[in-house]
Design a protein around this motif. Structure first.
Motif, PDB file in Angstrom:
ATOM      1  N   MET A   1     -42.456  42.053  35.536  1.00  0.00           N
ATOM      2  CA  MET A   1     -41.376  41.460  34.862  1.00  0.00           C
ATOM      3  C   MET A   1     -39.575  41.307  34.878  1.00  0.00           C
ATOM      4  O   MET A   1     -38.664  40.920  34.356  1.00  0.00           O
ATOM      5  CB  MET A   1     -41.285  43.295  33.091  1.00  0.00           C
ATOM      6  CG  MET A   1     -40.763  42.457  31.789  1.00  0.00           C
ATOM      7  SD  MET A   1     -40.659  44.106  30.686  1.00  0.00           S
ATOM      8  CE  MET A   1     -41.851  43.419  30.113  1.00  0.00           C
ATOM      9  N   ILE A   2     -39.680  42.863  35.660  1.00  0.00           N
ATOM     10  CA  ILE A   2     -37.376  42.994  36.099  1.00  0.00           C
ATOM     11  C   ILE A   2     -37.865  41.481  37.259  1.00  0.00           C
ATOM     12  O   ILE A   2     -37.248  41.027  37.651  1.00  0.00           O
ATOM     13  CB  ILE A   2     -37.578  44.154  36.842  1.00  0.00           C
ATOM     14  CG1 ILE A   2     -38.078  45.090  35.700  1.00  0.00           C
ATOM     15  CG2 ILE A   2     -36.732  44.114  37.417  1.00  0.00           C
ATOM     16  CD1 ILE A   2     -37.936  47.014  36.075  1.00  0.00           C
ATOM     17  N   ILE A   3     -38.667  41.253  37.187  1.00  0.00           N
ATOM     18  CA  ILE A   3     -39.129  40.140  39.166  1.00  0.00           C
ATOM     19  C   ILE A   3     -38.693  38.597  38.105  1.00  0.00           C
ATOM     20  O   ILE A   3     -38.162  38.185  38.641  1.00  0.00           O
ATOM     21  CB  ILE A   3     -39.960  39.913  39.065  1.00  0.00           C
ATOM     22  CG1 ILE A   3     -40.128  41.279  40.689  1.00  0.00           C
ATOM     23  CG2 ILE A   3     -39.986  39.099  40.109  1.00  0.00           C
ATOM     24  CD1 ILE A   3     -41.550  41.537  41.530  1.00  0.00           C
ATOM     25  N   ALA A   4     -39.482  38.798  37.132  1.00  0.00           N
ATOM     26  CA  ALA A   4     -39.304  37.544  35.922  1.00  0.00           C
ATOM     27  C   ALA A   4     -37.947  37.311  35.262  1.00  0.00           C
ATOM     28  O   ALA A   4     -37.929  36.143  35.425  1.00  0.00           O
ATOM     29  CB  ALA A   4     -40.458  37.516  34.817  1.00  0.00           C
ATOM     30  N   LYS A   5     -37.183  39.134  35.067  1.00  0.00           N
ATOM     31  CA  LYS A   5     -35.431  38.066  33.827  1.00  0.00           C
ATOM     32  C   LYS A   5     -35.057  37.951  35.245  1.00  0.00           C
ATOM     33  O   LYS A   5     -33.694  37.826  35.740  1.00  0.00           O
ATOM     34  CB  LYS A   5     -35.393  40.069  33.614  1.00  0.00           C
ATOM     35  CG  LYS A   5     -36.250  40.043  32.387  1.00  0.00           C
ATOM     36  CD  LYS A   5     -35.936  41.583  32.255  1.00  0.00           C
ATOM     37  CE  LYS A   5     -36.364  42.433  30.740  1.00  0.00           C
ATOM     38  NZ  LYS A   5     -36.228  43.724  30.084  1.00  0.00           N
ATOM     39  N   TRP A   6     -35.011  38.634  36.473  1.00  0.00           N
ATOM     40  CA  TRP A   6     -35.124  38.005  37.653  1.00  0.00           C
ATOM     41  C   TRP A   6     -34.523  36.624  38.067  1.00  0.00           C
ATOM     42  O   TRP A   6     -33.117  35.693  38.361  1.00  0.00           O
ATOM     43  CB  TRP A   6     -34.504  38.825  39.238  1.00  0.00           C
ATOM     44  CG  TRP A   6     -34.271  38.075  40.226  1.00  0.00           C
ATOM     45  CD1 TRP A   6     -32.647  37.704  40.227  1.00  0.00           C
ATOM     46  CD2 TRP A   6     -34.556  38.165  41.851  1.00  0.00           C
ATOM     47  NE1 TRP A   6     -32.980  36.919  41.733  1.00  0.00           N
ATOM     48  CE2 TRP A   6     -33.773  36.952  42.355  1.00  0.00           C
ATOM     49  CE3 TRP A   6     -36.058  38.114  41.934  1.00  0.00           C
ATOM     50  CZ2 TRP A   6     -33.922  36.916  43.914  1.00  0.00           C
ATOM     51  CZ3 TRP A   6     -36.038  37.619  43.390  1.00  0.00           C
ATOM     52  CH2 TRP A   6     -35.342  37.584  43.600  1.00  0.00           C
ATOM     53  N   LEU A   7     -35.758  36.426  38.013  1.00  0.00           N
ATOM     54  CA  LEU A   7     -35.528  35.182  38.525  1.00  0.00           C
ATOM     55  C   LEU A   7     -35.466  34.054  37.173  1.00  0.00           C
ATOM     56  O   LEU A   7     -35.636  32.415  37.237  1.00  0.00           O
ATOM     57  CB  LEU A   7     -37.584  34.783  38.910  1.00  0.00           C
ATOM     58  CG  LEU A   7     -37.512  35.381  40.430  1.00  0.00           C
ATOM     59  CD1 LEU A   7     -39.119  35.412  40.348  1.00  0.00           C
ATOM     60  CD2 LEU A   7     -36.797  34.562  41.317  1.00  0.00           C
ATOM     61  N   ASN A   8     -35.893  34.424  35.682  1.00  0.00           N
ATOM     62  CA  ASN A   8     -35.603  33.589  34.396  1.00  0.00           C
ATOM     63  C   ASN A   8     -34.408  34.368  33.757  1.00  0.00           C
ATOM     64  O   ASN A   8     -35.399  34.798  32.919  1.00  0.00           O
ATOM     65  CB  ASN A   8     -36.895  33.025  34.094  1.00  0.00           C
ATOM     66  CG  ASN A   8     -37.951  32.600  34.977  1.00  0.00           C
ATOM     67  OD1 ASN A   8     -38.310  31.352  35.331  1.00  0.00           O
ATOM     68  ND2 ASN A   8     -39.259  33.699  35.386  1.00  0.00           N
ATOM     69  N   PRO A   9     -33.316  33.686  34.052  1.00  0.00           N
ATOM     70  CA  PRO A   9     -32.672  35.390  33.376  1.00  0.00           C
ATOM     71  C   PRO A   9     -33.261  34.360  31.697  1.00  0.00           C
ATOM     72  O   PRO A   9     -33.067  32.337  31.700  1.00  0.00           O
ATOM     73  CB  PRO A   9     -31.312  35.156  33.370  1.00  0.00           C
ATOM     74  CG  PRO A   9     -31.479  33.573  34.964  1.00  0.00           C
ATOM     75  CD  PRO A   9     -32.533  34.126  34.692  1.00  0.00           C
TER      76      PRO A   9
ATOM     77  N   GLN B   1     -32.280  42.748  45.296  1.00  0.00           N
ATOM     78  CA  GLN B   1     -31.777  41.768  44.359  1.00  0.00           C
ATOM     79  C   GLN B   1     -31.832  42.243  42.781  1.00  0.00           C
ATOM     80  O   GLN B   1     -31.809  42.109  42.163  1.00  0.00           O
ATOM     81  CB  GLN B   1     -32.821  40.575  44.728  1.00  0.00           C
ATOM     82  CG  GLN B   1     -32.502  39.919  45.511  1.00  0.00           C
ATOM     83  CD  GLN B   1     -31.401  39.187  45.388  1.00  0.00           C
ATOM     84  OE1 GLN B   1     -30.221  38.841  44.468  1.00  0.00           O
ATOM     85  NE2 GLN B   1     -29.926  39.492  46.371  1.00  0.00           N
ATOM     86  N   LEU B   2     -33.463  43.173  43.228  1.00  0.00           N
ATOM     87  CA  LEU B   2     -33.950  43.747  41.666  1.00  0.00           C
ATOM     88  C   LEU B   2     -32.314  45.001  41.266  1.00  0.00           C
ATOM     89  O   LEU B   2     -32.655  44.853  40.029  1.00  0.00           O
ATOM     90  CB  LEU B   2     -35.103  44.467  41.490  1.00  0.00           C
ATOM     91  CG  LEU B   2     -36.023  43.099  42.264  1.00  0.00           C
ATOM     92  CD1 LEU B   2     -37.795  43.570  41.902  1.00  0.00           C
ATOM     93  CD2 LEU B   2     -36.508  42.022  41.438  1.00  0.00           C
ATOM     94  N   SER B   3     -32.146  45.878  42.375  1.00  0.00           N
ATOM     95  CA  SER B   3     -30.779  46.368  41.851  1.00  0.00           C
ATOM     96  C   SER B   3     -30.111  46.019  40.688  1.00  0.00           C
ATOM     97  O   SER B   3     -29.654  47.135  39.932  1.00  0.00           O
ATOM     98  CB  SER B   3     -29.959  47.685  42.902  1.00  0.00           C
ATOM     99  OG  SER B   3     -29.884  46.355  43.469  1.00  0.00           O
ATOM    100  N   HIS B   4     -29.638  45.487  40.910  1.00  0.00           N
ATOM    101  CA  HIS B   4     -28.847  44.514  40.192  1.00  0.00           C
ATOM    102  C   HIS B   4     -29.089  43.992  38.855  1.00  0.00           C
ATOM    103  O   HIS B   4     -28.642  43.227  37.601  1.00  0.00           O
ATOM    104  CB  HIS B   4     -27.763  43.021  40.803  1.00  0.00           C
ATOM    105  CG  HIS B   4     -27.635  43.417  41.783  1.00  0.00           C
ATOM    106  ND1 HIS B   4     -26.889  44.212  42.548  1.00  0.00           N
ATOM    107  CD2 HIS B   4     -27.250  42.632  43.141  1.00  0.00           C
ATOM    108  CE1 HIS B   4     -26.089  44.384  43.704  1.00  0.00           C
ATOM    109  NE2 HIS B   4     -27.151  43.324  44.491  1.00  0.00           N
ATOM    110  N   HIS B   5     -30.317  44.176  38.504  1.00  0.00           N
ATOM    111  CA  HIS B   5     -30.845  44.454  37.239  1.00  0.00           C
ATOM    112  C   HIS B   5     -32.064  44.755  35.796  1.00  0.00           C
ATOM    113  O   HIS B   5     -32.718  44.455  35.764  1.00  0.00           O
ATOM    114  CB  HIS B   5     -32.672  42.089  37.447  1.00  0.00           C
ATOM    115  CG  HIS B   5     -31.371  40.992  37.998  1.00  0.00           C
ATOM    116  ND1 HIS B   5     -31.308  40.148  37.285  1.00  0.00           N
ATOM    117  CD2 HIS B   5     -30.996  41.135  39.413  1.00  0.00           C
ATOM    118  CE1 HIS B   5     -30.193  39.274  37.662  1.00  0.00           C
ATOM    119  NE2 HIS B   5     -30.421  39.372  38.935  1.00  0.00           N
ATOM    120  N   LEU B   6     -31.825  45.845  36.599  1.00  0.00           N
ATOM    121  CA  LEU B   6     -32.521  46.997  35.953  1.00  0.00           C
ATOM    122  C   LEU B   6     -32.095  47.430  35.109  1.00  0.00           C
ATOM    123  O   LEU B   6     -30.271  47.768  35.391  1.00  0.00           O
ATOM    124  CB  LEU B   6     -32.947  48.221  37.575  1.00  0.00           C
ATOM    125  CG  LEU B   6     -33.432  47.446  38.406  1.00  0.00           C
ATOM    126  CD1 LEU B   6     -33.564  49.113  39.448  1.00  0.00           C
ATOM    127  CD2 LEU B   6     -34.513  47.810  37.757  1.00  0.00           C
TER     128      LEU B   6
END
Length: 229
Positions: A160-168, A224-229
């Motif tokens: 889910m977090i990966i998807a949020k990073w890839l598809n904001p 990369q994901l640390s910026h979207h947590l």
């Protein structure tokens, strides 16, 4: 285990004490592992899902099934794990309807200590992946603490977090929405193993996009994901 062994053996049978010792040892070993330099093309992963009696592991809800599938990079293997769990409590009617798991089905299932050990034997030291992992992580930590007085120490990725990073800015990131977006066929929802397999197929799709962003190692992905947590 040290001085705890006599006390544990008096509380549980010898097999249960061995199960507990295995779980404690595995969590201790996991804290030693540094996996950040591993290539995403070769990283060993286990995609998993849990079904539970509700949403509050610290207020009496319990795991009723584990499902998991092993993945190597972008290759989904045929190695799977599935186990029902006897929650030692009644499964609410709405959960029976949602999951198809009835009270009768879990009567002869292993208890949480034995099912958890089986799951961890399957996982070994691999990275864990789940979709919307907060729910699953809370239940795993509750089960680990209840059975062995340890916390989960495996690395964890959340699709889910990966998807949020890839598809904001998408309106929704639930599993059904992501399966539809990435063209992953929906089989049986709210079955732990089926959900794990579908999430694994979603991971493979996400991995293609991750590579296109010039992210090739586990460490780079976590950064990369640390910026979207």
């Amino acid at each position: 285990m040290g001085g705890l062994t006599p006390a544990i053996t008096s509380m549980f049978d010898a097999r249960s004490a061995q199960q507990m010792a295995f779980i404690r040892s595995m969590m201790k070993e996991q804290r030693k592992n540094s996996l950040y330099d591993i290539s995403l093309d070769s990283v060993e992963l286990v995609v998993f899902d849990l079904e539970t009696t509700g949403f509050s592991p610290y207020n009496g809800d319990e795991i009723i099934s584990f499902g998991a599938v092993s993945v190597a990079g972008s290759f989904i293997t045929e190695e799977t794990f599935y186990s029902l769990v006897n929650p030692k409590r009644s499964i609410p009617k709405e959960i029976v309807e949602l999951t198809g798991i009835s009270n009768e089905m879990v009567q002869e299932a292993p208890d949480i200590l034995h099912a958890l050990k089986g799951f961890l034997e399957f996982v070994q030291s691999k990275i864990l992946i789940a979709h919307g992992s907060g729910h699953d992580k809370h239940f795993l930590n509750s089960a680990l603490w209840k059975t062995s007085k340890v916390n989960l120490s495996h690395r964890l990725l959340d699709t889910m977090i990966i998807a949020k990073w890839l598809n904001p800015k998408l309106p929704a990131y639930d599993l059904d929405s992501m399966l539809a977006l990435y063209g992953v066929e929906t089989t049986v929802r709210h079955h732990a193993l089926e959900d794990a397999v579908m999430t694994a197929r979603l991971w493979v799709k996400l991995l293609e996009e991750i590579r296109s962003r010039d992210v090739h190692s586990l460490g780079d992905l976590y950064l990369q994901l640390s910026h979207h947590l």
